[in-house]
Motif scaffolding. Sequence first.
Motif, short mmCIF file in Angstrom:
data_model
loop_
_atom_site.label_atom_id
_atom_site.label_comp_id
_atom_site.label_asym_id
_atom_site.label_seq_id
_atom_site.Cartn_x
_atom_site.Cartn_y
_atom_site.Cartn_z
N THR A 141 63.98 62.75 41.50
CA THR A 141 64.71 61.79 41.91
C THR A 141 64.63 61.10 40.53
OG1 THR A 141 63.68 61.73 43.70
CG2 THR A 141 64.01 59.42 43.41
N GLN A 149 56.20 52.19 39.31
CA GLN A 149 56.93 52.28 38.33
C GLN A 149 56.54 54.19 38.23
OE1 GLN A 149 55.60 51.94 34.49
NE2 GLN A 149 56.15 49.20 35.10
N LYS A 150 57.68 55.01 38.20
CA LYS A 150 58.33 56.59 38.08
C LYS A 150 57.14 57.51 37.72
CE LYS A 150 60.49 55.64 42.57
NZ LYS A 150 60.57 53.94 41.83
N LEU A 175 62.71 48.32 41.77
CA LEU A 175 62.87 48.91 42.40
C LEU A 175 64.58 49.12 42.77
CD1 LEU A 175 59.85 49.41 45.50
CD2 LEU A 175 60.80 51.09 43.82
N GLU A 194 68.45 54.83 32.91
CA GLU A 194 69.35 55.86 34.22
C GLU A 194 68.58 56.82 33.64
OE1 GLU A 194 72.80 54.95 34.16
OE2 GLU A 194 72.79 52.54 34.74
N ILE A 226 70.81 53.19 40.58
CA ILE A 226 71.60 54.28 39.78
C ILE A 226 72.47 54.96 40.24
CG2 ILE A 226 70.68 56.49 38.57
CD1 ILE A 226 67.88 55.44 38.58
N SER A 256 70.85 62.06 38.80
CA SER A 256 70.51 63.02 38.47
C SER A 256 69.60 64.84 38.62
CB SER A 256 69.20 63.37 40.63
OG SER A 256 68.31 64.47 40.89
N ASP A 310 67.08 48.91 40.84
CA ASP A 310 67.42 49.11 39.35
C ASP A 310 67.00 50.78 39.83
OD1 ASP A 310 67.83 46.61 37.46
OD2 ASP A 310 65.75 46.83 37.27
N ASP A 311 66.09 51.03 40.27
CA ASP A 311 66.26 52.53 40.87
C ASP A 311 67.85 52.64 41.84
OD1 ASP A 311 64.26 52.67 38.84
OD2 ASP A 311 62.54 52.92 40.52
N TRP A 314 65.27 57.33 38.27
CA TRP A 314 64.43 55.85 38.29
C TRP A 314 64.98 55.12 36.38
CZ3 TRP A 314 61.92 60.04 35.68
CH2 TRP A 314 61.07 60.04 35.16
N ALA A 315 64.87 53.49 36.85
CA ALA A 315 64.93 52.99 36.16
C ALA A 315 63.76 52.39 35.19
CB ALA A 315 65.86 51.50 35.76
N GLU A 316 64.27 51.94 33.58
CA GLU A 316 62.99 51.88 32.15
C GLU A 316 63.81 51.04 31.89
OE1 GLU A 316 60.04 55.10 32.74
OE2 GLU A 316 61.16 54.57 30.16
#
Length: 820
Positions: free
Chosen positions: A584, A203-204, A568, A609, A574, A579, A570-571, A586-588
Motif C-alpha cells: 500500500t 504514518q505507514k 492521510l 509518493e 497518490i 503500488s 496525501d496518502d 504512502w506519502a512522506e
Amino acid sequence: MRRALLVSALLLSGVGAAGVTGPGTARERAADVPVLVPAAATAAVRLLANPGFEAGLSSWTADTASAVAVVTSPVHGGGSAARLTDSSTTAGISLRGAPFAVLPGEEVTATAWIQRVAGTGGSLYLEFWRPDGVRAAATSVAAGSATGWQQLTVRGSAPDEATTATVLAYSTQAESGTTVWDDVSVTALPPPQRKVPNAAFEQKRNNTRPTEWTVVTAGGSVTSAPGRTGQGVRTTDTSGSGEVSVLSRQVPASAGESVTASVWANGPTGVLYLEFRNAAGARLGTPPTANVPAGSGWRQVSVTGTAPSGTAGLTVRLYSTQAATGTTTWDDVTLRSSADTSYDAALTANAAVLFVGDQRVESYSGVTRVMRPGTKGPNDGVVLSGISDWDANPRLSGSVLPIDGGYGMWYHTTQGTGYVTSTDGVTWTRNGRTTPVSYRGNNGVVQNAAWTPGSSLPRFFRMRAHHTNNPNLPASPPSDNPMRHYYMEQSTDGIAWVAVPGSTPIPGWDVANASWDPVTRKYIAMIKPVPADYAPPSVGPGPRHVWVSTSTDFKTWTAPRPAHMADLQDDALIPSGTSRHGMTPWAEFYGMPAIRYGDQFLGVPWVFEIGWSPNRDNGDPGPDAGRSHLGLAASRDLISWSRPNRTPIVTRGGIDSWDYGFNMSGTTMETRQLQNGEWETRLWYSSFAGEHGCGSANVTAGDCGKATGNAKIGLVTWPTDRFESFRGAGSVTTRPLTPAGRTLTVNYDPGSGGSLRVEVLDGDGNPLPGYGIGDATPVTTNALAPGAAVTWGATSTLPAGPVRLRFTQTGGDLYAFAVS
C-alpha cells in the motif's frame, strides 16, 4: 506601494452529505469533556451562521426536513429555536450547521442549549471534514436526563487532513423523542506550538508498530490497531508485572512551562505519563500521570505538569499498568502549553494575504478552492542541464539569489555544489568552471543580513549535511563529528566556503532548506530530524518529515521542533498504479523550504509518493522507490501549516519528460515587474526524469517504473499572488483583522462577467453602517497585482479595526487581498 515589501522579502529569502449514517458509534463518542489547564493562548470566537435560529433554518441542513421545525416556544434566547422530532429508534434525525474553516491542530469547542420535550435522545456533535468531503473525525456528548434547558459542550482537535468543521444536533438512532435546540456557539484555540510526531499513529512506515515511538514489550505486546480516527496503537499486558508502553520522541520544552498532554483511550486500564527531560535526555523527577477513567468506549485522558528547572524537552508515554492485565487502544495525542499563542489579528501594511492557507479565513460557501500550477517557459521550462560527469544531474534543493544586478544559483551536482550566474534567471553560465565549488552539497544559501558592499563580513551563509562517510569525498575533519548533523559555513564570494566560527550544528540528515525572513529577521532551517534519543547510526532514521529551527546570526540555533508532515489526505491522493508488489503506497515529505511571502510563509513540500520500500519495517528510507510532486502550504508561525488544496503547483510531464519523476524545489522565490508593468513571481525547481531509488535492475524486478537520472533544473512562473483562489459564485469571510493601513486592495479575476463586492463586518459578523453589500462598489476588472482598490461609494478607507471582511462574488477567482 504594496509590492515594495513583497519584492524585498522574496528576493531575499459544501461538506459531506446532508444526512448522517450512525454518527453516534462508540469509536467517535466522548463520555465527557475534560477540563484542560488554561494555556497562555486565549480562545477566539468562531462565527457560526444563524446560531440562534432567528433566521429560521437558514444555513442549517436537515437530513429529514419534515422532522425539523422552527418554534417560538420553548426558546432559550431570542425568539426562535429548532425542534427535532424523532419517531424512530432505527434512524436518527440530524441538523447540521454551515461549515467553518479550521487549521490542522486547532482546538475547537462547540456549545449548544438543548431541552428534551418528550422521550429521550439528543447529542451534540463536532465534526471535522477533509477537502474531499470525507469526515476525518467526530466527537460528541449526549444530553443528560435533567429536565429543562441544559448546555452541552463538546471539544475536539482538527486532524491534520481536516479543512472545515461543522456542528451537528442529533437525535440518537437508538432513542426516540423530541428535542429543542438553541444558541449554538463555537470558540477555538489556535494550533499548539508543541507537536508529538505521529501523534495520530497514521504514518505507514514500520507498519506493525507505531512509527516514531519507542516500544517496550516486557509484559506483553504492542501492535498497530484500528483507532478512534484511522489507525491507533494497542498495548496488551499479559503479565501483570512487566512493562508494556510506547514512548514518543522528545520535543522541546522550557523550564516553568505548563503543559497538558491528552490522549484518547479505549480499554480497561492504562496510564498517561508526561515526562520532562534534560538536555541529555534524562527524565527529571517523578512525572505527572493520569489513569484511563472507568467506563467503556473512547475516553479522553489528560494530565498537566509544570516543567522543572533544567528542562530541555518532554516525552509522552502511554503505559499499561504493571499491576493489571488487559488491552487498551490509544489514539490522537495532543499537547497544550503555556507557550501556545493566541490568534493575532494584526495585519502589517502592504502584506499580501493569500488564500493558499486558512490562517485568515473564517468560512466560505458556494465557492471552490482552485490551485493554479505554475507556467513553464520555453524548452519545457528547463534552464540548466548537466554537461559532464562532475556536473551530471544538476538539481535543487539550492538557492537563487540576486547578486550585483544579476543572479547566482547554488545547486547540487553528482560531485558536490555547483555555482552558476545569470543576468536574467533563465540563461546560466558556469563561467568556465570544470569542477564543483565545493565537494559537498549545500542545503540552501542565504545572504548575510549584516553584510553591506565593501564590508569585511562574509556575504553568504549555507547549511550542509554530513550523514555518511563518502569514500569519494575528502576525509571528514573532526568538526564533522558526530554524523547526521547539519553544519554552518560562510563565504565572501559564494565559491570558497569555510566553517562559521562558533556555530552550533543541528541534528539531522540529508536534505535541509535554509532561508531568510526579512520580517522577523531570522534565518530559517527546515530540516529532517534525527534526534539522538531515537536513531543511532546503525538504525535507519525513519519517516521523512519537516522540523524547524531558527537563528538570528546563523551560529546559534533554536532546538528543532516538529513542523509539518504528510497525512492521510496525501496518502489518498497518490495516483493509482503507484503500488508495487502489493504494498500500500504512502506519502512522506522529502523536504520543504519556508519562504516569506507577505503576511505568511509559503512552504513547498516535496511530497514523496512511495510505492515500494524494501526496508519499510526497519526504519531505513534510503532505497524507497517512487515519484514526488511539489505542493503548496501556508503558515504564519512556521509550526502550523495549512494546505486546503493539494493540487501540485508544477504539472509533471509524461513518462518521457524530464520532470516526470522526482521533483524538488529551490529555497527562494522572486517577484519582479515585467516591461508591460505587470508583476510576475518565479520559482526554480528541479527533477529527476525517473523515480527515487530506482535503477535499471529495480525496473526489471518490478520495484518501480522508470530508472532515476537525467536531472535538470527548471523555472515556473505565476502572475504575482495568483497561486490559489476561491472560484465561483459565493462568499468568503475572514477572521478578525486589525490592519495597519486603511486602503483595501484585492487580487481578483472576474472571468466571464463576474464581479466582487466587499463588506466590512464587526466582530459578530454584522455589516458596519456604510460598508454593507449595498454600499460596496463592485470590482469588475481583472485586478492583477498590486490589485484594485475597494471602495464603498465615496468612501475609500477602512474603519479602524478589528474588523472582518466578507468577499461576495458572482463568479471569477479571488486570489488575495492587502491593506495599505
